[in-house]
Design a protein around this motif. Sequence first.
Motif, PDB file in Angstrom:
ATOM      1  N   LYS A  97      -6.495 -25.929  -3.689  1.00 27.19           N
ATOM      2  CA  LYS A  97      -7.428 -25.323  -2.723  1.00 27.19           C
ATOM      3  C   LYS A  97      -7.893 -23.959  -3.234  1.00 27.19           C
ATOM      4  CE  LYS A  97      -6.684 -28.239   0.779  1.00 27.19           C
ATOM      5  NZ  LYS A  97      -7.583 -29.299   0.976  1.00 27.19           N
ATOM      6  N   GLU A  98      -9.185 -23.711  -3.093  1.00 24.41           N
ATOM      7  CA  GLU A  98      -9.781 -22.467  -3.575  1.00 24.41           C
ATOM      8  C   GLU A  98      -9.122 -21.242  -2.939  1.00 24.41           C
ATOM      9  OE1 GLU A  98     -14.235 -20.455  -3.937  1.00 24.41           O
ATOM     10  OE2 GLU A  98     -14.033 -22.539  -3.345  1.00 24.41           O
ATOM     11  N   VAL A  99      -8.927 -21.274  -1.635  1.00 24.09           N
ATOM     12  CA  VAL A  99      -8.329 -20.133  -0.929  1.00 24.09           C
ATOM     13  C   VAL A  99      -6.914 -19.883  -1.439  1.00 24.09           C
ATOM     14  CG1 VAL A  99      -7.554 -19.303   1.331  1.00 24.09           C
ATOM     15  CG2 VAL A  99      -9.764 -20.428   1.110  1.00 24.09           C
ATOM     16  N   TYR A 100      -6.165 -20.957  -1.656  1.00 29.55           N
ATOM     17  CA  TYR A 100      -4.789 -20.828  -2.160  1.00 29.55           C
ATOM     18  C   TYR A 100      -4.783 -20.156  -3.531  1.00 29.55           C
ATOM     19  CZ  TYR A 100      -0.354 -22.096  -4.299  1.00 29.55           C
ATOM     20  OH  TYR A 100       0.840 -22.046  -4.968  1.00 29.55           O
ATOM     21  N   LEU A 101      -5.619 -20.630  -4.449  1.00 29.36           N
ATOM     22  CA  LEU A 101      -5.648 -20.081  -5.798  1.00 29.36           C
ATOM     23  C   LEU A 101      -6.021 -18.600  -5.793  1.00 29.36           C
ATOM     24  CD1 LEU A 101      -7.342 -23.061  -7.656  1.00 29.36           C
ATOM     25  CD2 LEU A 101      -4.970 -22.297  -7.906  1.00 29.36           C
ATOM     26  N   ALA A 102      -7.049 -18.247  -5.029  1.00 32.03           N
ATOM     27  CA  ALA A 102      -7.467 -16.843  -4.956  1.00 32.03           C
ATOM     28  C   ALA A 102      -6.353 -15.980  -4.374  1.00 32.03           C
ATOM     29  CB  ALA A 102      -8.742 -16.712  -4.124  1.00 32.03           C
ATOM     30  N   LYS A 103      -5.685 -16.486  -3.350  1.00 34.31           N
ATOM     31  CA  LYS A 103      -4.596 -15.741  -2.715  1.00 34.31           C
ATOM     32  C   LYS A 103      -3.450 -15.502  -3.701  1.00 34.31           C
ATOM     33  CE  LYS A 103      -1.398 -15.961   1.158  1.00 34.31           C
ATOM     34  NZ  LYS A 103      -0.926 -16.720   2.303  1.00 34.31           N
ATOM     35  N   GLN A 104      -3.119 -16.513  -4.493  1.00 32.70           N
ATOM     36  CA  GLN A 104      -2.032 -16.368  -5.464  1.00 32.70           C
ATOM     37  C   GLN A 104      -2.390 -15.354  -6.545  1.00 32.70           C
ATOM     38  OE1 GLN A 104       0.906 -17.631  -4.585  1.00 32.70           O
ATOM     39  NE2 GLN A 104      -0.346 -18.292  -2.855  1.00 32.70           N
ATOM     40  N   LEU A 105      -3.624 -15.400  -7.038  1.00 31.25           N
ATOM     41  CA  LEU A 105      -4.044 -14.425  -8.047  1.00 31.25           C
ATOM     42  C   LEU A 105      -3.970 -13.007  -7.493  1.00 31.25           C
ATOM     43  CD1 LEU A 105      -7.015 -16.298  -9.721  1.00 31.25           C
ATOM     44  CD2 LEU A 105      -4.847 -15.650 -10.805  1.00 31.25           C
ATOM     45  N   LYS A 106      -4.415 -12.821  -6.253  1.00 33.47           N
ATOM     46  CA  LYS A 106      -4.341 -11.493  -5.638  1.00 33.47           C
ATOM     47  C   LYS A 106      -2.896 -11.043  -5.474  1.00 33.47           C
ATOM     48  CE  LYS A 106      -8.764 -11.783  -3.364  1.00 33.47           C
ATOM     49  NZ  LYS A 106      -9.538 -11.819  -2.126  1.00 33.47           N
ATOM     50  N   ALA A 107      -2.015 -11.974  -5.121  1.00 34.42           N
ATOM     51  CA  ALA A 107      -0.598 -11.638  -4.954  1.00 34.42           C
ATOM     52  C   ALA A 107       0.035 -11.236  -6.292  1.00 34.42           C
ATOM     53  CB  ALA A 107       0.150 -12.814  -4.338  1.00 34.42           C
ATOM     54  N   PHE A 108      -0.332 -11.899  -7.374  1.00 33.70           N
ATOM     55  CA  PHE A 108       0.159 -11.500  -8.694  1.00 33.70           C
ATOM     56  C   PHE A 108      -0.356 -10.106  -9.040  1.00 33.70           C
ATOM     57  CE2 PHE A 108       0.423 -16.198  -9.736  1.00 33.70           C
ATOM     58  CZ  PHE A 108       1.807 -16.238  -9.788  1.00 33.70           C
TER      59      PHE A 108
ATOM     60  N   GLY B 106       1.320  -7.398  -6.795  1.00 35.80           N
ATOM     61  CA  GLY B 106       2.764  -7.345  -6.923  1.00 35.80           C
ATOM     62  C   GLY B 106       3.550  -8.009  -5.808  1.00 35.80           C
ATOM     63  N   THR B 107       2.872  -8.583  -4.825  1.00 33.54           N
ATOM     64  CA  THR B 107       3.617  -9.267  -3.765  1.00 33.54           C
ATOM     65  C   THR B 107       4.208 -10.576  -4.270  1.00 33.54           C
ATOM     66  OG1 THR B 107       1.598 -10.280  -2.862  1.00 33.54           O
ATOM     67  CG2 THR B 107       2.340  -8.235  -1.854  1.00 33.54           C
ATOM     68  N   ARG B 108       3.649 -11.114  -5.322  1.00 35.36           N
ATOM     69  CA  ARG B 108       4.257 -12.269  -6.005  1.00 35.36           C
ATOM     70  C   ARG B 108       4.575 -11.803  -7.415  1.00 35.36           C
ATOM     71  NH1 ARG B 108       2.152 -18.527  -6.771  1.00 35.36           N
ATOM     72  NH2 ARG B 108       4.041 -19.160  -7.871  1.00 35.36           N
ATOM     73  N   LYS B 109       5.804 -11.942  -7.808  1.00 30.44           N
ATOM     74  CA  LYS B 109       6.262 -11.420  -9.094  1.00 30.44           C
ATOM     75  C   LYS B 109       6.369 -12.528 -10.132  1.00 30.44           C
ATOM     76  CE  LYS B 109       8.050  -7.438  -7.123  1.00 30.44           C
ATOM     77  NZ  LYS B 109       6.883  -6.771  -6.662  1.00 30.44           N
ATOM     78  N   ASP B 110       5.784 -12.277 -11.283  1.00 29.79           N
ATOM     79  CA  ASP B 110       5.913 -13.171 -12.427  1.00 29.79           C
ATOM     80  C   ASP B 110       5.560 -12.355 -13.668  1.00 29.79           C
ATOM     81  OD1 ASP B 110       4.538 -15.160 -14.494  1.00 29.79           O
ATOM     82  OD2 ASP B 110       5.938 -16.315 -13.263  1.00 29.79           O
ATOM     83  N   PRO B 111       6.466 -12.308 -14.655  1.00 35.73           N
ATOM     84  CA  PRO B 111       6.212 -11.464 -15.826  1.00 35.73           C
ATOM     85  C   PRO B 111       5.051 -11.923 -16.700  1.00 35.73           C
ATOM     86  CG  PRO B 111       8.221 -12.755 -16.127  1.00 35.73           C
ATOM     87  CD  PRO B 111       7.761 -12.984 -14.714  1.00 35.73           C
ATOM     88  N   VAL B 112       4.649 -13.179 -16.589  1.00 35.00           N
ATOM     89  CA  VAL B 112       3.516 -13.670 -17.369  1.00 35.00           C
ATOM     90  C   VAL B 112       2.215 -13.491 -16.596  1.00 35.00           C
ATOM     91  CG1 VAL B 112       2.480 -15.703 -18.463  1.00 35.00           C
ATOM     92  CG2 VAL B 112       4.946 -15.311 -18.645  1.00 35.00           C
ATOM     93  N   MET B 113       2.209 -13.894 -15.328  1.00 35.01           N
ATOM     94  CA  MET B 113       0.977 -13.872 -14.547  1.00 35.01           C
ATOM     95  C   MET B 113       0.549 -12.475 -14.098  1.00 35.01           C
ATOM     96  SD  MET B 113      -0.646 -16.648 -14.436  1.00 35.01           S
ATOM     97  CE  MET B 113      -1.831 -16.093 -13.212  1.00 35.01           C
TER      98      MET B 113
ATOM     99  N   PRO C  48       0.477  -9.485 -15.616  1.00 36.79           N
ATOM    100  CA  PRO C  48      -0.463  -8.820 -16.524  1.00 36.79           C
ATOM    101  C   PRO C  48      -1.801  -9.547 -16.632  1.00 36.79           C
ATOM    102  CG  PRO C  48       1.641  -9.248 -17.635  1.00 36.79           C
ATOM    103  CD  PRO C  48       1.698  -9.878 -16.286  1.00 36.79           C
ATOM    104  N   MET C  49      -1.784 -10.869 -16.520  1.00 35.11           N
ATOM    105  CA  MET C  49      -3.029 -11.631 -16.578  1.00 35.11           C
ATOM    106  C   MET C  49      -3.926 -11.282 -15.389  1.00 35.11           C
ATOM    107  SD  MET C  49      -3.032 -13.398 -19.213  1.00 35.11           S
ATOM    108  CE  MET C  49      -2.295 -14.550 -20.296  1.00 35.11           C
ATOM    109  N   ALA C  50      -3.332 -11.185 -14.224  1.00 37.93           N
ATOM    110  CA  ALA C  50      -4.100 -10.925 -13.000  1.00 37.93           C
ATOM    111  C   ALA C  50      -4.573  -9.476 -12.906  1.00 37.93           C
ATOM    112  CB  ALA C  50      -3.260 -11.279 -11.778  1.00 37.93           C
ATOM    113  N   MET C  51      -3.857  -8.571 -13.540  1.00 34.53           N
ATOM    114  CA  MET C  51      -4.215  -7.144 -13.441  1.00 34.53           C
ATOM    115  C   MET C  51      -5.641  -6.859 -13.898  1.00 34.53           C
ATOM    116  SD  MET C  51      -1.835  -5.725 -11.942  1.00 34.53           S
ATOM    117  CE  MET C  51      -1.771  -3.976 -12.148  1.00 34.53           C
ATOM    118  N   GLY C  52      -6.106  -7.572 -14.881  1.00 31.70           N
ATOM    119  CA  GLY C  52      -7.444  -7.335 -15.407  1.00 31.70           C
ATOM    120  C   GLY C  52      -8.557  -8.056 -14.662  1.00 31.70           C
ATOM    121  N   LEU C  53      -8.211  -8.786 -13.602  1.00 33.05           N
ATOM    122  CA  LEU C  53      -9.221  -9.552 -12.866  1.00 33.05           C
ATOM    123  C   LEU C  53      -9.765  -8.778 -11.670  1.00 33.05           C
ATOM    124  CD1 LEU C  53      -7.395 -13.022 -12.760  1.00 33.05           C
ATOM    125  CD2 LEU C  53      -9.243 -12.326 -14.299  1.00 33.05           C
ATOM    126  N   SER C  54     -11.064  -8.833 -11.515  1.00 31.83           N
ATOM    127  CA  SER C  54     -11.684  -8.262 -10.319  1.00 31.83           C
ATOM    128  C   SER C  54     -11.582  -9.276  -9.178  1.00 31.83           C
ATOM    129  CB  SER C  54     -13.160  -7.944 -10.591  1.00 31.83           C
ATOM    130  OG  SER C  54     -13.888  -9.159 -10.767  1.00 31.83           O
TER     131      SER C  54
END
Length: 99
Positions: free
Chosen positions: A55-66, A69-76, A78-84
């Motif tokens: 689901k689009e809303v789910y994916l966007a929410k997870q990226l924002k959480a990464f 910092g509300t969702r922690k993952d050492p790989v994701m 840094p990937m999400a930090m550069g996304l607007s």
Amino acid sequence: MKKITLALATAAVLASPAYAGDAAAGKAKSGMCAACHGVEGISAIPMYPNLAGQKEVYLAKQLKAFKDGTRKDPVMAPMAMGLSDADMANLAAFYASMK
């Protein structure tokens, strides 16, 4: 009456296409995702989730959480930090559009 008007106005704004991501722009941005999640959004590596068809809303929410910092993952993280916000919406739209 004010509550009904406010609810209808809120629903209209949330349903507006202006808040939807652009799948074509997401596809153009998805190169960094493909290494782990696959070019078609289906990962060849079991530890990485499939993104295609989520689901689009789910994916966007997870990226924002990464990113926040509300969702922690050492790989994701840094990937999400550069996304607007637009990048996250576009990537979510792209992967949601896949089967």
